[in-house]
Scaffold this active site. Structure first.
Site, PDB file in Angstrom:
ATOM      1  N   HIS A 271       0.847  -1.125  -0.045  1.00 55.55           N
ATOM      2  CA  HIS A 271       0.104  -0.027  -0.132  1.00 55.55           C
ATOM      3  C   HIS A 271       0.751   1.320   0.028  1.00 55.55           C
ATOM      4  CE1 HIS A 271      -3.086   2.819   1.176  1.00 55.55           C
ATOM      5  NE2 HIS A 271      -4.005   1.936   0.939  1.00 55.55           N
ATOM      6  N   ASP A 328      -7.997  -5.312  -0.708  1.00 55.11           N
ATOM      7  CA  ASP A 328      -8.288  -5.834  -1.944  1.00 55.11           C
ATOM      8  C   ASP A 328      -8.112  -7.266  -1.854  1.00 55.11           C
ATOM      9  OD1 ASP A 328      -7.522  -3.107  -3.522  1.00 55.11           O
ATOM     10  OD2 ASP A 328      -9.594  -3.785  -3.566  1.00 55.11           O
TER      11      ASP A 328
HETATM   12  C1  SDX Z   1      -5.876   0.153  -3.297  1.00 51.45           C
HETATM   13  O1  SDX Z   1      -4.192   4.647  -2.135  1.00 51.45           O
HETATM   14  C2  SDX Z   1      -5.184   4.327  -1.366  1.00 51.45           C
HETATM   15  O2  SDX Z   1      -5.594   4.404  -0.389  1.00 51.45           O
HETATM   16  C3  SDX Z   1      -5.655   2.951  -2.336  1.00 51.45           C
HETATM   17  C4  SDX Z   1      -6.670   1.910  -1.579  1.00 51.45           C
HETATM   18  C5  SDX Z   1      -8.033   2.872  -1.409  1.00 51.45           C
HETATM   19  O3  SDX Z   1      -8.853   2.623  -0.280  1.00 51.45           O
HETATM   20  O4  SDX Z   1      -8.474   3.412  -2.208  1.00 51.45           O
HETATM   21  O5  SDX Z   1      -6.210   1.597  -0.363  1.00 51.45           O
HETATM   22  C6  SDX Z   1      -7.177   0.772  -2.445  1.00 51.45           C
HETATM   23  O6  SDX Z   1      -5.469   0.759  -4.271  1.00 51.45           O
HETATM   24  C7  SDX Z   1      -5.184  -0.928  -2.470  1.00 51.45           C
HETATM   25  C8  SDX Z   1      -3.786  -1.322  -3.246  1.00 51.45           C
HETATM   26  C9  SDX Z   1      -4.405  -2.290  -4.193  1.00 51.45           C
HETATM   27  N1  SDX Z   1      -3.539  -2.678  -5.197  1.00 51.45           N
HETATM   28  C10 SDX Z   1      -2.847  -3.955  -5.170  1.00 51.45           C
HETATM   29  O7  SDX Z   1      -2.887  -4.770  -4.305  1.00 51.45           O
HETATM   30  C11 SDX Z   1      -1.546  -3.936  -6.231  1.00 51.45           C
HETATM   31  C12 SDX Z   1      -0.469  -4.972  -5.714  1.00 51.45           C
HETATM   32  N2  SDX Z   1       0.145  -3.733  -4.801  1.00 51.45           N
HETATM   33  C13 SDX Z   1       1.246  -3.071  -5.541  1.00 51.45           C
HETATM   34  O8  SDX Z   1       1.376  -3.010  -6.819  1.00 51.45           O
HETATM   35  C14 SDX Z   1       1.695  -1.934  -4.675  1.00 51.45           C
HETATM   36  O9  SDX Z   1       2.185  -2.287  -3.253  1.00 51.45           O
HETATM   37  C15 SDX Z   1       0.914  -0.665  -4.424  1.00 51.45           C
HETATM   38  C16 SDX Z   1       0.649  -0.111  -5.716  1.00 51.45           C
HETATM   39  C17 SDX Z   1      -0.154  -0.793  -3.889  1.00 51.45           C
HETATM   40  C18 SDX Z   1       2.077   0.530  -3.983  1.00 51.45           C
HETATM   41  O10 SDX Z   1       3.011   0.419  -4.872  1.00 51.45           O
HETATM   42  P1  SDX Z   1       4.352   1.248  -4.439  1.00 51.45           P
HETATM   43  O11 SDX Z   1       3.908   2.560  -3.842  1.00 51.45           O
HETATM   44  O12 SDX Z   1       5.223   1.317  -5.608  1.00 51.45           O
HETATM   45  O13 SDX Z   1       4.713   0.282  -3.345  1.00 51.45           O
HETATM   46  P2  SDX Z   1       6.147   0.665  -2.388  1.00 51.45           P
HETATM   47  O14 SDX Z   1       6.851   1.925  -2.865  1.00 51.45           O
HETATM   48  O15 SDX Z   1       5.830   0.287  -1.127  1.00 51.45           O
HETATM   49  O16 SDX Z   1       7.138  -0.489  -2.899  1.00 51.45           O
HETATM   50  C19 SDX Z   1       8.345  -0.714  -1.978  1.00 51.45           C
HETATM   51  C20 SDX Z   1       8.744  -2.062  -2.545  1.00 51.45           C
HETATM   52  C21 SDX Z   1       9.174  -2.131  -4.112  1.00 51.45           C
HETATM   53  O17 SDX Z   1      10.346  -2.983  -4.241  1.00 51.45           O
HETATM   54  P3  SDX Z   1      12.027  -2.286  -4.013  1.00 51.45           P
HETATM   55  O18 SDX Z   1      12.045  -1.364  -5.311  1.00 51.45           O
HETATM   56  O19 SDX Z   1      12.067  -1.614  -2.865  1.00 51.45           O
HETATM   57  O20 SDX Z   1      12.891  -3.623  -4.364  1.00 51.45           O
HETATM   58  O21 SDX Z   1       7.956  -3.071  -2.445  1.00 51.45           O
HETATM   59  C22 SDX Z   1       7.754  -3.672  -3.708  1.00 51.45           C
HETATM   60  C23 SDX Z   1       8.078  -2.785  -4.695  1.00 51.45           C
HETATM   61  O22 SDX Z   1       8.512  -3.366  -5.730  1.00 51.45           O
HETATM   62  N3  SDX Z   1       6.293  -3.879  -3.830  1.00 51.45           N
HETATM   63  C24 SDX Z   1       5.739  -5.262  -4.105  1.00 51.45           C
HETATM   64  C25 SDX Z   1       4.609  -5.169  -3.975  1.00 51.45           C
HETATM   65  N4  SDX Z   1       3.997  -3.928  -3.596  1.00 51.45           N
HETATM   66  C26 SDX Z   1       5.178  -3.272  -3.381  1.00 51.45           C
HETATM   67  N5  SDX Z   1       6.609  -6.245  -4.599  1.00 51.45           N
HETATM   68  C27 SDX Z   1       5.683  -7.458  -4.732  1.00 51.45           C
HETATM   69  N6  SDX Z   1       4.284  -7.531  -4.766  1.00 51.45           N
HETATM   70  C28 SDX Z   1       3.402  -6.271  -4.251  1.00 51.45           C
HETATM   71  N7  SDX Z   1       2.184  -6.413  -4.198  1.00 51.45           N
END
Ligand code: SDX
Length: 388
Positions: A271, A328
């Site tokens: 998130h 989700d």
């Molecule tokens: C919603 O904003 C809101 O409030 C949204 C929401 C709402 O109520 O409106 O809460 C609803 O959208 C929830 C999120 C739903 N999306 C997913 O579940 C999709 C999977 N999650 C990711 O794509 C991701 O976690 C995000 C998009 C939610 C956040 O992406 P970020 O901001 O790029 O994540 P981050 O910066 O915290 O990532 C840090 C690290 C990265 O790796 P490094 O570069 O440090 O090596 O964590 C990794 C990312 O690649 N990472 C994941 C991951 N999420 C982050 N790796 C694997 N699987 C994942 N799901």
């Protein structure tokens, strides 16, 4: 923890904003609507009461809540000409694409932009939006099934109407199951607002040009559709089904999620704000157990989800990045148990998020915020002389 933060004076052009609607603390996993804890609201309130709270700022009295439901009923009849629009879509059109178009089309039938300073006009626009959006959202499903479109039944409640609008067939009345209605009501509460997420920021940005409420919500629907945002609930189920069909090897998919050369992400995990458990995920996980247990549904997908969650929470890659299940991760499992098809999951999210979009649009316009105009850091060419 007071939720008050100081914004730099330039915030007007930065895309960030001041809001008094929803408070999040990502480190502590706190979510409050107008100061009320999400745990209390999910347990003790109902979706229309929470919608009123989020939009108007205070819990309604019993009389106000009754009147709110009555006033929404005045607007649940959608202009019959909207059927010509829905007829223009193929059955295969994704429900979110149809919903975005139908919501935008409602602007054509409601071209006058509401005067937010006129409380009666704003209240009417709120009731109209809550009434019509629910109906057209269910029409996207009916269209995909080739079923006749249903009408709202003013003798029934808002959430029960959702199930009727979706599943009632000319062959007989829909038999409401209180367990299903209560579960959906709770899910809608949990999705009702979430501060400045991608789709809500879109609604505020579009509304800041003084585009109408329906036009702004239509833009929010499109933003929510993305698999990194509201589309994640559909992507979670598709991921879990794939894991199940390929033998249920959670570790294999964790490895894929950690492999930087693999675009696969663990959907429903991580998130932008929560670096702790998403409080909504905890409530939904408990509700999933309750609903499937009460309905007597044995779903191997739920077992896969729990196995995947347990493995991820023990895994250094996920722990070191504070990646936890989000709203989700479990919601789709409940929707599936209620007979809702996967490509309608994000439509469910939109129905739940509607009061938040309305409230945030209303707040932005009441605060007379300037048109959104984020600035940039220019990293392109310096001045160049034009010559061929
Ligand atoms: C919603 O904003 C809101 O409030 C949204 C929401 C709402 O109520 O409106 O809460 C609803 O959208 C929830 C999120 C739903 N999306 C997913 O579940 C999709 C999977 N999650 C990711 O794509 C991701 O976690 C995000 C998009 C939610 C956040 O992406 P970020 O901001 O790029 O994540 P981050 O910066 O915290 O990532 C840090 C690290 C990265 O790796 P490094 O570069 O440090 O090596 O964590 C990794 C990312 O690649 N990472 C994941 C991951 N999420 C982050 N790796 C694997 N699987 C994942 N799901």
């Amino acid at each position: 923890a007071s939720g008050l933060i100081t914004l730099d004076p330039g915030y007007k052009n930065s895309g960030s904003c001041k809001s008094g609607i929803t408070f999040l603390d990502g480190e502590l996993g706190i979510l409050r609507y107008r100061g009320y804890a999400i745990e209390d609201l999910a347990e003790k309130s109902n979706f229309l009461e929470v919608s009123y709270l989020i939009i108007f700022g205070e819990l309604p009295t019993a009389a106000q809540l009754h009147q709110f439901e009555e006033d929404i009923r005045k607007y649940t009849l959608v202009n019959e000409e909207m059927k010509n629009i829905i007829d223009g879509f193929p059955k295969t059109a994704h429900p979110m694409g149809v919903l975005s178009a139908l919501t935008s089309a409602l602007t054509a039938f409601n071209p006058k932009s509401v005067n937010v300073d006129n409380s009666a006009e704003m209240y009417e626009a709120v009731c109209k939006t809550m009434g019509k959006f629910l109906v057209i959202a269910t029409w996207t499903y009916r269209k995909s099934m080739g079923f006749p479109l249903n009408y709202y039944d003013n003798t029934k409640g808002y959430v029960e109407n959702f199930m009727r609008l979706m599943f009632e067939l000319p062959t007989g009345p829909y038999a409401a199951n209180p367990v299903v209605i209560n579960a959906l009501d709770k899910l809608f509460i949990l999705h009702a607002d979430h501060e400045q997420n991608c789709s809500t920021s879109t609604v505020r940005m579009v509304g800041s040009s003084h585009a109408g409420l329906f036009a702004s919500i239509s833009a929010g629907v499109s933003a929510l559709w993305g698999p990194l945002h509201g589309g994640a609930n559909q992507a979670v189920l598709e991921m879990l089904e794939e894991i199940y069909k390929t033998g249920g090897d959670a570790e294999k998919y964790l490895a894929k999620a950690k492999d930087k050369n693999d675009p696969f992400r663990l959907m429903g995990f991580g998130h932008r704000v929560y670096k702790n458990f998403d409080p909504r995920a905890k409530i939904i996980k408990k509700a999933a157990d309750e609903v499937l247990g009460t309905l007597g549904v044995q779903d191997p997908i739920l077992d896969i989800a729990k196995k995947l969650e347990a493995a991820a929470l023990e895994d250094d890659y996920f722990k070191s990045r504070n990646l936890y299940p989000n709203v989700d991760f479990y919601s789709g499992i409940i929707y599936r148990a209620l007979g809702i098809p996967t490509d309608m999951f994000t439509v469910m999210f939109a129905i739940g998020r509607l009061p938040g979009w309305i409230a945030q649009w209303k707040e932005m316009r009441e605060n007379k915020e300037p048109i959104g105009r984020p600035r940039q850091v220019y990293v392109g060419h310096p001045l160049r002389e034009f010559k061929r």
